[in-house]
Design an enzyme around this catalytic site. Sequence first.
Site, PDB file in Angstrom:
ATOM      1  CE  LYS A  13      -2.429  -0.640   3.912  1.00 52.43           C
ATOM      2  NZ  LYS A  13      -2.102  -2.135   4.200  1.00 52.43           N
ATOM      3  NE  ARG A  88      -4.698  -0.673   9.916  1.00 58.86           N
ATOM      4  CZ  ARG A  88      -3.257  -0.168   9.360  1.00 58.86           C
ATOM      5  NH1 ARG A  88      -3.127   1.114   8.973  1.00 58.86           N
ATOM      6  NH2 ARG A  88      -2.423  -1.082   9.278  1.00 58.86           N
ATOM      7  NE  ARG A 127       7.532  -3.086   6.229  1.00 58.50           N
ATOM      8  CZ  ARG A 127       5.830  -2.944   6.154  1.00 58.50           C
ATOM      9  NH1 ARG A 127       5.431  -2.252   4.928  1.00 58.50           N
ATOM     10  NH2 ARG A 127       5.113  -3.272   7.241  1.00 58.50           N
ATOM     11  NE  ARG A 133       6.878  -0.908   9.758  1.00 58.55           N
ATOM     12  CZ  ARG A 133       5.488  -0.670   9.209  1.00 58.55           C
ATOM     13  NH1 ARG A 133       5.640  -0.053   7.989  1.00 58.55           N
ATOM     14  NH2 ARG A 133       4.477  -1.214   9.734  1.00 58.55           N
ATOM     15  NE  ARG A 144       1.576  -4.353  11.684  1.00 57.05           N
ATOM     16  CZ  ARG A 144       2.212  -4.094  10.427  1.00 57.05           C
ATOM     17  NH1 ARG A 144       3.391  -4.829  10.128  1.00 57.05           N
ATOM     18  NH2 ARG A 144       1.850  -2.965   9.698  1.00 57.05           N
TER      19      ARG A 144
HETATM   20  P1  AMP Z   1       0.753   0.521   8.846  1.00 59.16           P
HETATM   21  O1  AMP Z   1       1.932   1.354   8.714  1.00 59.16           O
HETATM   22  O2  AMP Z   1      -0.301   1.174   8.219  1.00 59.16           O
HETATM   23  O3  AMP Z   1       0.797  -0.738   8.680  1.00 59.16           O
HETATM   24  O4  AMP Z   1       0.376   0.864  10.391  1.00 59.16           O
HETATM   25  C1  AMP Z   1       1.329   0.505  11.464  1.00 59.16           C
HETATM   26  C2  AMP Z   1       0.491   0.610  12.800  1.00 59.16           C
HETATM   27  O5  AMP Z   1       0.002   1.808  13.158  1.00 59.16           O
HETATM   28  C3  AMP Z   1      -0.506  -0.280  12.847  1.00 59.16           C
HETATM   29  O6  AMP Z   1      -0.188  -1.830  13.138  1.00 59.16           O
HETATM   30  C4  AMP Z   1      -1.519   0.243  13.776  1.00 59.16           C
HETATM   31  O7  AMP Z   1      -0.898   0.124  15.068  1.00 59.16           O
HETATM   32  C5  AMP Z   1      -1.267   1.683  13.819  1.00 59.16           C
HETATM   33  N1  AMP Z   1      -2.240   2.152  12.575  1.00 59.16           N
HETATM   34  C6  AMP Z   1      -2.359   2.715  11.402  1.00 59.16           C
HETATM   35  N2  AMP Z   1      -3.488   3.017  11.026  1.00 59.16           N
HETATM   36  C7  AMP Z   1      -4.336   2.719  11.722  1.00 59.16           C
HETATM   37  C8  AMP Z   1      -5.637   2.927  11.821  1.00 59.16           C
HETATM   38  N3  AMP Z   1      -6.376   3.485  10.679  1.00 59.16           N
HETATM   39  N4  AMP Z   1      -6.404   2.519  12.935  1.00 59.16           N
HETATM   40  C9  AMP Z   1      -5.701   2.168  14.242  1.00 59.16           C
HETATM   41  N5  AMP Z   1      -4.405   1.953  13.940  1.00 59.16           N
HETATM   42  C10 AMP Z   1      -3.860   2.177  12.825  1.00 59.16           C
END
Ligand code: AMP
Length: 191
Positions: A13, A88, A127, A133, A144
């Site tokens: 994404k 989400r 990654r 990370r 996740r």
């Molecule tokens: P991502 O980089 O989009 O995978 O986001 C990394 C982490 O940030 C996720 O595993 C969540 O802990 C938090 N996060 C990101 N976007 C959201 C969202 N829309 N709602 C809740 N937590 C989020």
Amino acid sequence: MRLILMGPPGAGKGTQAKYVAEHFGIPAISTGDIFRANVSRGTDLGVQAKRYMDAGEYVPDEITNLMVRNRIDEPDADPGFLLDGYPRTLAQVEELDSMIEHTGHRLDAVVVLTVDSEEVVQRLLNRARTEGRADDTEDVIRRRQEIFLEETEPLIAVYRERGLVHEINGMGEVDEVTKRIFEALDVIDES
Ligand code: AMP
């Protein structure tokens, strides 16, 4: 254009969001990136978000929604935006509806990247090795994926009912996937 990019963690994404946003001249808004930036700056928001992120859990809706509302209010998002990683949860869908309605616009499309789930896990493990990370350990990666299936995948049906979903095959080379997304979205942009 007001777009959402959806797909399981590791579907690519973030990479696609940058190309698509650039193509349409709109900002790519990644909630994960905003959280990570806050974590590294040690802000209150970052401190609150970190414990959820480290466990692979979602940050509570109230925190996430307020953050997105503020970001969408920035002038660069006037012509539109591409959301990467938001909404989400169902509560976030409702909140986003109200944010967009408030501006007098509408959501144009929801791009769903579909990928093979085992390949996704492999991508994330790669990654973890290259970017280091904190939320890319194997246990957290599995959590996740699980929370995506429980909480976020059902949202696709909600947007499908509204006729907004474009399912795009996310497998293959990055530029092939980008091309597929452009082909789907350029039709909407012209209409
Ligand atoms: P991502 O980089 O989009 O995978 O986001 C990394 C982490 O940030 C996720 O595993 C969540 O802990 C938090 N996060 C990101 N976007 C959201 C969202 N829309 N709602 C809740 N937590 C989020």
